[in-house]
Design a protein around this motif. Sequence first.
Motif, PDB file in Angstrom:
ATOM      1  N   ILE A 204       3.312  18.983 -11.543  1.00  0.00           N
ATOM      2  CA  ILE A 204       4.734  19.123 -11.847  1.00  0.00           C
ATOM      3  C   ILE A 204       5.027  18.618 -13.248  1.00  0.00           C
ATOM      4  N   GLU A 205       5.441  19.530 -14.104  1.00  0.00           N
ATOM      5  CA  GLU A 205       5.752  19.203 -15.480  1.00  0.00           C
ATOM      6  C   GLU A 205       7.042  18.383 -15.565  1.00  0.00           C
ATOM      7  N   GLY A 206       7.012  17.352 -16.384  1.00  0.00           N
ATOM      8  CA  GLY A 206       8.236  16.610 -16.683  1.00  0.00           C
ATOM      9  C   GLY A 206       8.775  15.756 -15.562  1.00  0.00           C
ATOM     10  N   LEU A 207       7.922  15.298 -14.643  1.00  0.00           N
ATOM     11  CA  LEU A 207       8.373  14.511 -13.496  1.00  0.00           C
ATOM     12  C   LEU A 207       8.718  13.092 -13.932  1.00  0.00           C
ATOM     13  N   ASP A 208       9.997  12.747 -13.896  1.00  0.00           N
ATOM     14  CA  ASP A 208      10.464  11.444 -14.347  1.00  0.00           C
ATOM     15  C   ASP A 208      10.306  10.350 -13.297  1.00  0.00           C
ATOM     16  N   GLU A 209      10.561  10.704 -12.024  1.00  0.00           N
ATOM     17  CA  GLU A 209      10.671   9.648 -11.018  1.00  0.00           C
ATOM     18  C   GLU A 209      10.428  10.220  -9.634  1.00  0.00           C
ATOM     19  N   VAL A 210       9.745   9.440  -8.801  1.00  0.00           N
ATOM     20  CA  VAL A 210       9.656   9.750  -7.374  1.00  0.00           C
ATOM     21  C   VAL A 210      10.278   8.597  -6.601  1.00  0.00           C
ATOM     22  N   SER A 211      10.990   8.938  -5.549  1.00  0.00           N
ATOM     23  CA  SER A 211      11.616   7.949  -4.677  1.00  0.00           C
ATOM     24  C   SER A 211      10.919   8.015  -3.328  1.00  0.00           C
ATOM     25  N   ILE A 212      10.317   6.900  -2.895  1.00  0.00           N
ATOM     26  CA  ILE A 212       9.516   6.895  -1.671  1.00  0.00           C
ATOM     27  C   ILE A 212       9.867   5.671  -0.845  1.00  0.00           C
ATOM     28  N   GLY A 213      10.140   5.883   0.430  1.00  0.00           N
ATOM     29  CA  GLY A 213      10.500   4.784   1.302  1.00  0.00           C
ATOM     30  C   GLY A 213       9.728   4.751   2.596  1.00  0.00           C
ATOM     31  N   HIS A 214       9.959   5.727   3.454  1.00  0.00           N
ATOM     32  CA  HIS A 214       9.398   5.697   4.813  1.00  0.00           C
ATOM     33  C   HIS A 214       7.880   5.575   4.799  1.00  0.00           C
ATOM     34  N   ALA A 215       7.212   6.471   4.082  1.00  0.00           N
ATOM     35  CA  ALA A 215       5.747   6.451   4.068  1.00  0.00           C
ATOM     36  C   ALA A 215       5.230   5.161   3.453  1.00  0.00           C
ATOM     37  N   LEU A 216       5.890   4.689   2.395  1.00  0.00           N
ATOM     38  CA  LEU A 216       5.437   3.480   1.722  1.00  0.00           C
ATOM     39  C   LEU A 216       5.554   2.265   2.645  1.00  0.00           C
ATOM     40  N   VAL A 217       6.641   2.174   3.377  1.00  0.00           N
ATOM     41  CA  VAL A 217       6.806   1.043   4.304  1.00  0.00           C
ATOM     42  C   VAL A 217       5.789   1.128   5.438  1.00  0.00           C
ATOM     43  N   CYS A 218       5.540   2.336   5.933  1.00  0.00           N
ATOM     44  CA  CYS A 218       4.524   2.507   6.981  1.00  0.00           C
ATOM     45  C   CYS A 218       3.146   2.073   6.472  1.00  0.00           C
ATOM     46  N   ASP A 219       2.794   2.479   5.256  1.00  0.00           N
ATOM     47  CA  ASP A 219       1.510   2.085   4.686  1.00  0.00           C
ATOM     48  C   ASP A 219       1.432   0.579   4.491  1.00  0.00           C
ATOM     49  N   ALA A 220       2.558  -0.041   4.156  1.00  0.00           N
ATOM     50  CA  ALA A 220       2.577  -1.483   3.918  1.00  0.00           C
ATOM     51  C   ALA A 220       2.248  -2.278   5.185  1.00  0.00           C
ATOM     52  N   LEU A 221       2.465  -1.684   6.357  1.00  0.00           N
ATOM     53  CA  LEU A 221       2.101  -2.360   7.597  1.00  0.00           C
ATOM     54  C   LEU A 221       0.598  -2.593   7.668  1.00  0.00           C
ATOM     55  N   TYR A 222      -0.177  -1.729   7.032  1.00  0.00           N
ATOM     56  CA  TYR A 222      -1.629  -1.840   7.055  1.00  0.00           C
ATOM     57  C   TYR A 222      -2.188  -2.500   5.792  1.00  0.00           C
ATOM     58  N   TYR A 223      -1.635  -2.139   4.648  1.00  0.00           N
ATOM     59  CA  TYR A 223      -2.206  -2.585   3.380  1.00  0.00           C
ATOM     60  C   TYR A 223      -1.481  -3.769   2.750  1.00  0.00           C
ATOM     61  N   GLY A 224      -0.292  -4.085   3.247  1.00  0.00           N
ATOM     62  CA  GLY A 224       0.546  -5.089   2.599  1.00  0.00           C
ATOM     63  C   GLY A 224       1.384  -4.446   1.516  1.00  0.00           C
ATOM     64  N   LEU A 225       2.542  -5.016   1.237  1.00  0.00           N
ATOM     65  CA  LEU A 225       3.481  -4.384   0.307  1.00  0.00           C
ATOM     66  C   LEU A 225       2.923  -4.325  -1.115  1.00  0.00           C
ATOM     67  N   GLU A 226       2.329  -5.413  -1.582  1.00  0.00           N
ATOM     68  CA  GLU A 226       1.818  -5.428  -2.952  1.00  0.00           C
ATOM     69  C   GLU A 226       0.719  -4.388  -3.141  1.00  0.00           C
ATOM     70  N   ASN A 227      -0.248  -4.367  -2.243  1.00  0.00           N
ATOM     71  CA  ASN A 227      -1.338  -3.404  -2.352  1.00  0.00           C
ATOM     72  C   ASN A 227      -0.828  -1.978  -2.235  1.00  0.00           C
ATOM     73  N   THR A 228       0.124  -1.767  -1.350  1.00  0.00           N
ATOM     74  CA  THR A 228       0.655  -0.422  -1.152  1.00  0.00           C
ATOM     75  C   THR A 228       1.348   0.090  -2.407  1.00  0.00           C
ATOM     76  N   ILE A 229       2.167  -0.726  -3.019  1.00  0.00           N
ATOM     77  CA  ILE A 229       2.838  -0.299  -4.248  1.00  0.00           C
ATOM     78  C   ILE A 229       1.817   0.021  -5.330  1.00  0.00           C
ATOM     79  N   GLN A 230       0.774  -0.767  -5.426  1.00  0.00           N
ATOM     80  CA  GLN A 230      -0.273  -0.485  -6.407  1.00  0.00           C
ATOM     81  C   GLN A 230      -0.992   0.820  -6.095  1.00  0.00           C
ATOM     82  N   LEU A 231      -1.207   1.109  -4.828  1.00  0.00           N
ATOM     83  CA  LEU A 231      -1.836   2.373  -4.449  1.00  0.00           C
ATOM     84  C   LEU A 231      -0.961   3.568  -4.825  1.00  0.00           C
ATOM     85  N   TYR A 232       0.356   3.442  -4.640  1.00  0.00           N
ATOM     86  CA  TYR A 232       1.256   4.536  -5.013  1.00  0.00           C
ATOM     87  C   TYR A 232       1.315   4.703  -6.525  1.00  0.00           C
TER      88      TYR A 232
END
Length: 237
Positions: A204-232
């Motif tokens: 996707i050309e020119g993508l300024d920002e992605v907004s992510i909530g549900h999937a990121l919070v679900c992943d944080a249950l397994y990886y932890g919030l800090e690790n999950t944000i770094q993975l994203y």
Amino acid sequence: MTRLSVNVNKIATIRNARGGNNPNLEQVAKDAERFGAEGITIHPRPDERHITRQDTYDLKKVVTTEYNIEGNPEPRFMELVLDVVPEQATLVPDADDAVTSNAGWDTVKHKEFLTKVTSDLKAKGIRVSIFVDPDPIMVEGAHACGADRVELYTEPYAAQFHDNKEKAIAPYVASAKKAVELGLGLNAGHDLDLDNLAYFHQNIEGLDEVSIGHALVCDALYYGLENTIQLYLKQLK
């Protein structure tokens, strides 16, 4: 570089399930920024089933990156956003009883309404993004309404990704191209996750920002919030 804005609605949902202030929404937002998030997104709804009106004000005091408030620009929402004055308002055509966002605006049909709303927000110095389906005509319509950006609704992409990712991405590529041609900023959100985000970002050309909530919070249950944000964030490099 594409920015990651973390939607903290689900944190508020967990808190509300038991009452009290655990997890502490403000602290999670501050920690998300400390862990690398480049924005905080909320989507307050009239029934306050997750983000409350008070949360909207409280987060304004602590968010130091970019504060993005999403929602249907009905009178109560507009009153709130014009009072809080976030960096960005994202206009989403949700019904009051919607479980989650499920469609973008018809920016042609609702041009008069969206133009007025956009003008009111921009008069307060708020950047305006209009949530649209991946259709160049809807992107053109958002531009005609005076929007600064569009946010592409990515649930259809996510639903088709594992079956045929080339077909899934095609309408988004065309819509992004139109946004760039018109000088519009470009955001994306809904059901983006660790499986499909990198491919979307790469195409996707020119993508300024992605907004992510549900999937990121679900992943944080397994990886932890800090690790999950770094993975994203890694998917956006």
